[in-house]
Scaffold this active site. Structure first.
Site, PDB file in Angstrom:
ATOM      1  CG  HIS A 128      -1.970  -1.048   1.231  1.00 52.85           C
ATOM      2  ND1 HIS A 128      -2.844  -1.253   0.186  1.00 52.85           N
ATOM      3  CD2 HIS A 128      -2.261  -1.996   2.167  1.00 52.85           C
ATOM      4  CE1 HIS A 128      -3.647  -2.281   0.490  1.00 52.85           C
ATOM      5  NE2 HIS A 128      -3.306  -2.747   1.677  1.00 52.85           N
TER       6      HIS A 128
HETATM    7 ZN   LIG Z   1      -4.157  -6.905   3.210  1.00 59.48          ZN
END
Ligand SMILES: [Zn+2]
Length: 418
Positions: A137
């Protein structure tokens, strides 16, 4: 068929003791538990085990902004009030807290992924494993979803020095948004993510219609799934999609993000996979016999994370291991069954109907058909702020590079290859 030569990266001294804070679901301790099971099953004897180097700032800024890396290096729990502006700017504080040793944590998990990519580039391994990596992320100047430095993007940039095309596959329950974004406008990396989508599930991106832009159009593949997917359903969509991806893209190297929050019973997840269903995806990809970097990712029911990544280490090694866990340092975590298996919840509803999966599969196939013909080779436009290495000229998939490469090498400390 000769077995894979496998390199495995783990820092037993430090990685398990980093601590995000009380109540935080991300627990690096799961990495020590995984490693301990790998030892208890004797799997370490079948692979070369290394302690990763600490990634340097010079390596981190190949993707990340300098001021962001500076901040990660300097901020501590004691001085964080002096960084109020940066904490906000770089979204550090809540999901991604400042904790003791944060910078070293980033350097260790990133070092392992870079070392793995370099082993593959130099033809010293067929598969490299770094369970501490896979923090998909993180953005160029932004921490997100428990991730600070995107070791995956950095490892892919390393692989691109030797490979014209790299395939990234993400089976974490969350969309692999940071990696997708980094390579959204280039054809040199295809990103494929299978993830839960909808109901405001984090991070909210990854619609089947999001396919990439400019030169990267149709080189981002998203497979949005619903709650409760079972091993059977997963296999039914995973295999045809990946067969088509491999047929159309023909990559020179693979990067697998094996986030274990897609398992049944995950603290943050809502899928219903067993460790067998999860590792079947890894087994399938290894069947293409390409240089492969295997990484961790999410996973918040830590006993199941250790089970899954141990099972997948065995899959990489082509070893059968017993379902009964060998005695290990964390035995009590595996009560009451003391089994390697992650058992699906029999009463959980699978919201992925056959019609839904067929329609997603069809849409993904239609997108991939747009790639008809040879994958593009021209690099007209680079994504902003991301300097891709030049495309390797002759024999892009050759291993080793004949020793003529100036790619930096890092001596990884060899601590156990018994
Ligand atoms: Zn995850």
């Amino acid at each position: 068929m000769p077995k894979n030569r496998v390199c495995y990266f783990h820092d037993a001294e430090t990685i398990g003791s980093f601590y995000y804070g009380p109540g935080h679901p991300m627990k690096p301790h799961r990495l020590q538990m995984t490693h301990n099971l790998v030892l208890a099953y004797g799997l370490y004897k079948k692979m070369q085990c290394f302690r990763p180097h600490l990634a340097t700032d010079e390596e981190l800024v190949q993707f990340h902004a300098e001021d962001y890396v500076d901040f990660i290096r300097r901020v501590t729990p004691d001085n964080s009030t002096d960084f109020a502006k940066q904490l906000q700017k770089f979204t550090v504080g809540e999901d991604c807290p400042v904790f003791d040793g944060l910078y070293d944590y980033c350097r260790v998990y990133t070092g392992g992924s870079l070392d793995g990519a370099m082993k593959l580039n130099h033809g010293l391994a067929d598969v490299a494993i770094n369970w501490a990596g896979g923090l998909h992320h993180a953005k160029r100047s932004e921490a997100s979803g428990f991730c600070y430095i995107n070791d995956i993007v950095l490892a892919i940039l390393e692989l691109l020095k030797y490979h014209a095309r790299v395939l990234y596959l993400d089976i974490d329950i969350h969309h692999g948004d940071g990696v997708e974004e980094a390579f959204y406008s280039t054809e040199r990396v295809m990103t494929v993510s299978f993830h839960k989508y909808g109901d405001y599930f984090f991070p909210g991106t990854g619609d089947v219609k999001d396919v990439g832009v400019k030169n990267g159009k149709y080189y981002s593949v998203n497979v949005p799934l619903k709650t409760g997917i079972t091993d059977d359903s997963y296999q039914k969509i995973f295999v045809p999609v990946m067969q088509k991806v491999m047929e159309m893209y023909r990559p020179g190297a693979l990067v697998l993000q094996c986030g274990a929050d897609s398992l049944a019973g995950d603290r943050l997840g809502c899928f219903n996979l067993s460790e067998r269903g999860h590792s079947e995806a890894v087994r399938h990809m290894l069947g293409y016999n390409l240089p492969t970097l295997v990484l961790g990712g999410g996973g918040y029911t830590i006993r199941n994370v250790a089970r899954c990544w141990t099972a997948e280490t065995a899959v990489v090694l082509g070893e059968q291991i017993a379902d009964d866990l060998p005695y290990n340092d964390y035995n009590e975590y595996y009560a009451p069954d003391f089994s390697l298996n992650v058992t699906p919840n029999a009463s959980m509803e699978n919201s992925n109907t056959r019609q839904y999966l067929d329609s997603i599969k069809q849409q993904v196939h239609e997108n991939l058909r747009m790639l008809q013909g040879a994958p593009g080779v021209a690099m007209e436009q680079l994504p902003p702020n991301l300097e891709l290495p030049p495309e390797p000229e002759a024999d892009p998939d050759a291993r080793g590079g004949g020793g003529s490469s100036s790619a930096p090498q890092h001596p990884a400390e060899h601590y156990d290859d018994d």
